[in-house]
Design an enzyme around this catalytic site. Structure first.
Site, PDB file in Angstrom:
ATOM      1  N   SER A  16      -2.892   7.769  13.016  1.00 34.82           N
ATOM      2  CA  SER A  16      -1.465   8.065  12.811  1.00 34.82           C
ATOM      3  C   SER A  16      -0.848   8.768  14.011  1.00 34.82           C
ATOM      4  O   SER A  16      -1.421   9.710  14.567  1.00 34.82           O
ATOM      5  CB  SER A  16      -1.277   8.939  11.567  1.00 34.82           C
ATOM      6  OG  SER A  16       0.076   9.350  11.487  1.00 34.82           O
ATOM      7  N   SER A  18       2.051  10.244  13.677  1.00 31.98           N
ATOM      8  CA  SER A  18       3.003  11.213  13.128  1.00 31.98           C
ATOM      9  C   SER A  18       2.752  12.643  13.597  1.00 31.98           C
ATOM     10  O   SER A  18       3.719  13.361  13.900  1.00 31.98           O
ATOM     11  CB  SER A  18       3.008  11.136  11.598  1.00 31.98           C
ATOM     12  OG  SER A  18       3.498   9.875  11.199  1.00 31.98           O
ATOM     13  N   LYS A  70       1.828   5.271  -0.940  1.00 33.53           N
ATOM     14  CA  LYS A  70       3.272   5.457  -1.128  1.00 33.53           C
ATOM     15  C   LYS A  70       3.713   5.306  -2.591  1.00 33.53           C
ATOM     16  O   LYS A  70       4.625   5.988  -3.036  1.00 33.53           O
ATOM     17  CB  LYS A  70       4.055   4.488  -0.238  1.00 33.53           C
ATOM     18  CG  LYS A  70       3.958   4.828   1.250  1.00 33.53           C
ATOM     19  CD  LYS A  70       4.834   3.910   2.090  1.00 33.53           C
ATOM     20  CE  LYS A  70       4.630   4.169   3.567  1.00 33.53           C
ATOM     21  NZ  LYS A  70       5.458   3.312   4.417  1.00 33.53           N
ATOM     22  N   GLY A 133       6.689  -7.232   0.569  1.00 21.38           N
ATOM     23  CA  GLY A 133       5.805  -6.121   0.193  1.00 21.38           C
ATOM     24  C   GLY A 133       6.556  -4.804   0.241  1.00 21.38           C
ATOM     25  O   GLY A 133       7.801  -4.767   0.204  1.00 21.38           O
ATOM     26  N   ALA A 135       7.095  -2.555   2.615  1.00 19.77           N
ATOM     27  CA  ALA A 135       7.999  -2.286   3.734  1.00 19.77           C
ATOM     28  C   ALA A 135       9.306  -3.054   3.566  1.00 19.77           C
ATOM     29  O   ALA A 135      10.392  -2.512   3.811  1.00 19.77           O
ATOM     30  CB  ALA A 135       7.321  -2.668   5.049  1.00 19.77           C
ATOM     31  N   MET A 225       8.110  -5.265  12.564  1.00 19.96           N
ATOM     32  CA  MET A 225       7.862  -3.888  12.086  1.00 19.96           C
ATOM     33  C   MET A 225       6.519  -3.341  12.564  1.00 19.96           C
ATOM     34  O   MET A 225       6.347  -2.129  12.706  1.00 19.96           O
ATOM     35  CB  MET A 225       7.905  -3.847  10.560  1.00 19.96           C
ATOM     36  CG  MET A 225       9.277  -3.735  10.000  1.00 19.96           C
ATOM     37  SD  MET A 225       9.120  -3.192   8.292  1.00 19.96           S
ATOM     38  CE  MET A 225      10.766  -3.558   7.730  1.00 19.96           C
TER      39      MET A 225
HETATM   40  P1  NDP Z   1       2.273  -5.070   2.054  1.00 20.67           P
HETATM   41  O1  NDP Z   1       0.803  -5.297   1.950  1.00 20.67           O
HETATM   42  O2  NDP Z   1       2.963  -4.334   0.960  1.00 20.67           O
HETATM   43  O3  NDP Z   1       3.024  -6.503   2.162  1.00 20.67           O
HETATM   44  C1  NDP Z   1       2.547  -7.477   3.027  1.00 20.67           C
HETATM   45  C2  NDP Z   1       3.537  -8.637   3.098  1.00 20.67           C
HETATM   46  O4  NDP Z   1       3.118  -9.510   4.149  1.00 20.67           O
HETATM   47  C3  NDP Z   1       3.618  -9.475   1.836  1.00 20.67           C
HETATM   48  O5  NDP Z   1       4.927  -9.928   1.666  1.00 20.67           O
HETATM   49  C4  NDP Z   1       2.669 -10.644   2.173  1.00 20.67           C
HETATM   50  O6  NDP Z   1       2.980 -11.837   1.470  1.00 20.67           O
HETATM   51  C5  NDP Z   1       2.972 -10.836   3.634  1.00 20.67           C
HETATM   52  N1  NDP Z   1       1.878 -11.471   4.377  1.00 20.67           N
HETATM   53  C6  NDP Z   1       0.657 -10.954   4.670  1.00 20.67           C
HETATM   54  N2  NDP Z   1      -0.064 -11.818   5.414  1.00 20.67           N
HETATM   55  C7  NDP Z   1       0.718 -12.911   5.606  1.00 20.67           C
HETATM   56  C8  NDP Z   1       0.534 -14.143   6.286  1.00 20.67           C
HETATM   57  N3  NDP Z   1      -0.606 -14.429   6.911  1.00 20.67           N
HETATM   58  N4  NDP Z   1       1.546 -15.028   6.271  1.00 20.67           N
HETATM   59  C9  NDP Z   1       2.711 -14.750   5.629  1.00 20.67           C
HETATM   60  N5  NDP Z   1       2.950 -13.596   4.967  1.00 20.67           N
HETATM   61  C10 NDP Z   1       1.952 -12.687   4.954  1.00 20.67           C
HETATM   62  O7  NDP Z   1       2.495  -4.389   3.487  1.00 20.67           O
HETATM   63  P2  NDP Z   1       3.703  -3.436   3.911  1.00 20.67           P
HETATM   64  O8  NDP Z   1       4.937  -4.029   3.361  1.00 20.67           O
HETATM   65  O9  NDP Z   1       3.381  -2.028   3.575  1.00 20.67           O
HETATM   66  O10 NDP Z   1       3.678  -3.518   5.519  1.00 20.67           O
HETATM   67  C11 NDP Z   1       4.144  -4.677   6.200  1.00 20.67           C
HETATM   68  C12 NDP Z   1       4.165  -4.429   7.700  1.00 20.67           C
HETATM   69  O11 NDP Z   1       5.147  -3.460   8.034  1.00 20.67           O
HETATM   70  C13 NDP Z   1       2.846  -3.921   8.297  1.00 20.67           C
HETATM   71  O12 NDP Z   1       2.602  -4.617   9.509  1.00 20.67           O
HETATM   72  C14 NDP Z   1       3.110  -2.458   8.550  1.00 20.67           C
HETATM   73  O13 NDP Z   1       2.335  -1.985   9.653  1.00 20.67           O
HETATM   74  C15 NDP Z   1       4.584  -2.486   8.905  1.00 20.67           C
HETATM   75  N6  NDP Z   1       5.281  -1.209   8.674  1.00 20.67           N
HETATM   76  C16 NDP Z   1       5.855  -0.596   9.754  1.00 20.67           C
HETATM   77  C17 NDP Z   1       6.521   0.601   9.600  1.00 20.67           C
HETATM   78  C18 NDP Z   1       7.131   1.251  10.782  1.00 20.67           C
HETATM   79  O14 NDP Z   1       7.558   2.422  10.688  1.00 20.67           O
HETATM   80  N7  NDP Z   1       7.226   0.577  11.912  1.00 20.67           N
HETATM   81  C19 NDP Z   1       6.662   1.254   8.271  1.00 20.67           C
HETATM   82  C20 NDP Z   1       6.049   0.503   7.208  1.00 20.67           C
HETATM   83  C21 NDP Z   1       5.375  -0.679   7.419  1.00 20.67           C
HETATM   84  P3  NDP Z   1       2.408 -12.110  -0.031  1.00 20.67           P
HETATM   85  O15 NDP Z   1       3.389 -11.456  -0.951  1.00 20.67           O
HETATM   86  O16 NDP Z   1       2.394 -13.573  -0.138  1.00 20.67           O
HETATM   87  O17 NDP Z   1       1.033 -11.492  -0.094  1.00 20.67           O
END
Ligand code: NDP
Length: 281
Positions: A16, A18, A70, A133, A135, A225
């Site tokens: 992290s 942070s 979270k 997801g 985020a 992101m």
């Molecule tokens: P989640 O696990 O909650 O959600 C993942 C999402 O990605 C789902 O919608 C999933 O689809 C999709 N997904 C995963 N793999 C694939 C793939 N191969 N092809 C297409 N879709 C895919 O993760 P988060 O929402 O928590 O995080 C998402 C991203 O955001 C991460 O990379 C994280 O590092 C980044 N992030 C960055 C932050 C920042 O401050 N910069 C803050 C928070 C997050 P499905 O529903 O079909 O499984």
């Protein structure tokens, strides 16, 4: 006066950034506070928070929460802000006696990064949000409040995108005048957007998203992101016509600044902190 204590809870958490970000904010604003990374057991988040609050050395005032806690932090909070309620997740906790206030600063962090660092005001823009997801969910309300022309959501598991679009279009007021819909990856060709946000975790495995390059309108901004390295999404965006590309490091710093403001009532300057994080070494 004993030093106010803060921390970030995650598993894993050693990577992290942070603690460094908040140390830089504290030094810049002259705040007397400590901030540490706390590795919470996967089945022991609430206990880890309770232990942190009981430790001596200064009053525990708040915490950030990262993957995978979270949603648990949401449940642990006895009060929540509207943006935390909409996100269904909490990344910022504030402690006061028995009270735990849960907030979510991720969406504000994204919007601040777009507007203040990248010169991209979401107002009137056509936005495509990839992913459904945690985020993605966290940024929908803050984006809608900026009054884009449209916000379309595409996700690998389509029904999650359908549910999100439906849920947020039912929120009173926020989506007035905004076209808020889901769209399948297979329906994307022929559509172009001004702002394309990758909120999937595909960057973790460097998987290629099944989206055509035509989604990137000339002069658009492709926002990844994920941060730390160039992803397939970023590489694809660079092949588009005059597409600007940004990673999520700015969002990370801006969500931290928003949390710092929630705790300390002072808004730190983010540009020098972002520059320090981006500088090698
Ligand atoms: P989640 O696990 O909650 O959600 C993942 C999402 O990605 C789902 O919608 C999933 O689809 C999709 N997904 C995963 N793999 C694939 C793939 N191969 N092809 C297409 N879709 C895919 O993760 P988060 O929402 O928590 O995080 C998402 C991203 O955001 C991460 O990379 C994280 O590092 C980044 N992030 C960055 C932050 C920042 O401050 N910069 C803050 C928070 C997050 P499905 O529903 O079909 O499984």
């Amino acid at each position: 006066m004993p030093t106010d204590r803060y921390g970030v809870f995650g598993n894993p958490v050693s990577h992290s950034r942070s603690p460094r970000i908040h140390a830089l904010f504290a030094a810049q604003t002259g705040q007397d506070m400590s901030y540490e990374a706390v590795l919470a057991p996967l089945d022991g988040f609430a206990d880890a928070v309770a232990n942190f609050r009981e430790e001596t050395g200064g009053p525990a005032r708040g915490a950030n929460v990262t993957v995978p806690f979270k949603e648990e932090a949401f449940r642990l909070s006895n009060r929540r802000t509207a943006r935390a309620e909409a996100a269904g997740a909490v990344n910022t906790l504030s402690f006061d006696d028995d009270d735990i206030l849960g907030d979510n600063t991720d969406g504000a962090g994204l919007v601040h990064d777009l507007k203040n660092n990248l010169g991209c005001d979401p107002a009137g823009r056509r936005i495509l949000l990839l992913g459904a997801g945690g985020a993605a969910r966290g940024v929908i309300l803050p984006l809608l409040l900026e009054h884009p022309a449209e916000l379309l959501i595409a996700n690998r598991t389509e029904e999650r995108a359908v549910r999100l679009a439906l849920e947020f279009s039912r929120l009173p007021d926020c989506a007035v005048g905004v076209k808020l819909e889901s769209i399948g990856y297979d329906e994307l060709s022929g559509h172009a957007f001004d702002l394309i946000i990758n909120a999937t975790s595909a960057g973790l495995s460097d998987a290629v998203l099944p989206a055509p390059t035509s989604i990137f309108a000339p002069g658009s901004l492709a926002y990844e992101m994920f941060y730390g390295r160039e992803t397939s999404f970023m590489k694809q965006a660079r092949t588009g016509n005059n597409v600007r590309v940004a990673d999520g490091l700015g969002m990370l710093v801006e969500q931290a600044a928003e949390a710092f403001f929630v705790w300390r009532g002072i808004r730190p300057r983010t540009a020098p902190v972002l520059a320090a994080l981006r500088s090698p070494g």
